[in-house]
Motif scaffolding. Structure first.
Motif, short mmCIF file in Angstrom:
data_model
loop_
_atom_site.label_atom_id
_atom_site.label_comp_id
_atom_site.label_asym_id
_atom_site.label_seq_id
_atom_site.Cartn_x
_atom_site.Cartn_y
_atom_site.Cartn_z
N LEU A 1 37.74 -26.77 -72.75
CA LEU A 1 38.12 -28.16 -72.53
C LEU A 1 38.70 -28.70 -73.82
N GLY A 2 39.96 -29.09 -73.79
CA GLY A 2 40.62 -29.62 -74.98
C GLY A 2 40.04 -30.95 -75.41
N SER A 3 40.25 -31.29 -76.67
CA SER A 3 39.72 -32.52 -77.23
C SER A 3 40.14 -33.72 -76.40
N GLY A 4 39.19 -34.63 -76.22
CA GLY A 4 39.46 -35.87 -75.51
C GLY A 4 39.53 -35.76 -74.01
N ALA A 5 39.24 -34.60 -73.44
CA ALA A 5 39.26 -34.45 -71.98
C ALA A 5 38.10 -35.25 -71.38
N THR A 6 38.30 -35.69 -70.13
CA THR A 6 37.25 -36.39 -69.39
C THR A 6 37.03 -35.63 -68.09
N ILE A 7 35.77 -35.32 -67.80
CA ILE A 7 35.42 -34.54 -66.61
C ILE A 7 34.72 -35.44 -65.62
N LEU A 8 35.37 -35.67 -64.46
CA LEU A 8 34.86 -36.55 -63.41
C LEU A 8 34.76 -35.81 -62.08
N THR A 9 34.44 -34.53 -62.14
CA THR A 9 34.32 -33.71 -60.94
C THR A 9 33.11 -32.79 -61.08
N ASP A 10 32.72 -32.17 -59.98
CA ASP A 10 31.51 -31.36 -60.01
C ASP A 10 31.73 -29.89 -60.31
N CYS B 1 35.94 -23.79 -62.21
CA CYS B 1 35.63 -22.36 -62.12
C CYS B 1 35.85 -21.65 -63.45
N SER B 2 35.43 -20.41 -63.51
CA SER B 2 35.56 -19.59 -64.72
C SER B 2 37.03 -19.40 -65.09
N GLY B 3 37.28 -19.28 -66.41
CA GLY B 3 38.60 -18.94 -66.91
C GLY B 3 39.62 -20.05 -66.90
N VAL B 4 39.18 -21.29 -66.89
CA VAL B 4 40.09 -22.43 -66.84
C VAL B 4 40.26 -23.02 -68.24
N VAL B 5 41.47 -23.49 -68.53
CA VAL B 5 41.75 -24.24 -69.75
C VAL B 5 42.20 -25.64 -69.32
N ILE B 6 41.55 -26.65 -69.86
CA ILE B 6 41.92 -28.05 -69.60
C ILE B 6 42.54 -28.58 -70.89
N GLY B 7 43.76 -29.09 -70.80
CA GLY B 7 44.47 -29.57 -71.97
C GLY B 7 43.84 -30.82 -72.57
N ALA B 8 44.11 -31.03 -73.85
CA ALA B 8 43.59 -32.18 -74.58
C ALA B 8 43.99 -33.48 -73.88
N GLY B 9 43.04 -34.38 -73.75
CA GLY B 9 43.29 -35.69 -73.17
C GLY B 9 43.38 -35.72 -71.65
N SER B 10 43.22 -34.58 -71.01
CA SER B 10 43.34 -34.53 -69.55
C SER B 10 42.13 -35.18 -68.89
N VAL B 11 42.34 -35.66 -67.66
CA VAL B 11 41.29 -36.27 -66.87
C VAL B 11 41.17 -35.46 -65.58
N VAL B 12 40.03 -34.79 -65.41
CA VAL B 12 39.82 -33.93 -64.25
C VAL B 12 39.07 -34.72 -63.19
N VAL B 13 39.73 -34.99 -62.07
CA VAL B 13 39.15 -35.83 -61.02
C VAL B 13 38.84 -35.07 -59.73
N LYS B 14 39.31 -33.82 -59.64
CA LYS B 14 39.06 -33.00 -58.45
C LYS B 14 38.52 -31.65 -58.87
N PRO B 15 37.73 -31.00 -58.00
CA PRO B 15 37.22 -29.67 -58.32
C PRO B 15 38.37 -28.71 -58.62
N ILE B 16 38.13 -27.83 -59.60
CA ILE B 16 39.11 -26.81 -59.96
C ILE B 16 38.53 -25.46 -59.56
N THR B 17 39.22 -24.78 -58.66
CA THR B 17 38.72 -23.52 -58.10
C THR B 17 39.66 -22.35 -58.36
N LEU B 18 40.77 -22.59 -59.06
CA LEU B 18 41.75 -21.55 -59.36
C LEU B 18 41.92 -21.44 -60.87
#
Length: 150
Positions: A106-115, A118-135
């Motif tokens: 999880l990149g700096s400043g990311a916000t996680i708003l989902t439950d 999955c494994s092997g995911v990269v979330i960019g800095a400042g991103s806001v995750v609002v839905k499950p990530i399964t891929l």
């Protein structure tokens, strides 16, 4: 005036765990080889998997589970109460239980708003995750969107 100190209390910790102070870490489990940077809060019910690293100024609300070898960048925020009624919900039974798989970054400043992430995911800095990530892949933006495979 009452002074409240940061602390580590009621923590189950594995081998070679490092928690930099000041931090507020309580009621959680830290696996082997976990690193927690300064100014981090990890609340009760969290489970941090072996080899995971949490950088400074990050906030892990109640009941977050990180898999093994996750990297949480600086200033990452997890939120388990999504204010569905328009106000804070005091009933913990209504809060999300957030689970990240292994090798999640999880990149700096990311916000996680989902439950789920999955494994092997990269979330960019400042991103806001609002839905499950399964891929598996790289996700960026607000809201976070898939941009490429790894």
């Amino acid at each position: 005036m009452q002074i409240i100190e940061c602390s580590i209390r009621d923590v189950k910790a594995g081998q070679n765990v490092r928690v930099m102070m000041p931090s507020n870490v309580y009621g959680c489990t830290l696996g082997d080889e976990v690193f927690v940077g300064p100014f981090v809060e990890i609340q009760k019910g969290c489970i941090i998997g072996r080899g995971s690293k949490i950088q400074s100024h990050s906030f892990l609300c109640e009941n977050v589970t990180l898999g093994e070898n996750c990297f949480i960048g600086h200033g990452v925020t997890f939120a388990n109460d999504l204010f569905k009624s328009g106000t804070p919900d005091a009933n913990a039974e209504n809060w999300l239980r957030i689970v990240l798989g292994d090798n999640v970054t999880l990149g700096s400043g990311a916000t996680i708003l989902t439950d789920t992430i999955c494994s092997g995911v990269v979330i960019g800095a400042g991103s806001v995750v609002v839905k499950p990530i399964t891929l598996k892949g790289v996700y960026v933006g607000n809201p976070a969107r898939w941009v490429r495979e790894l």
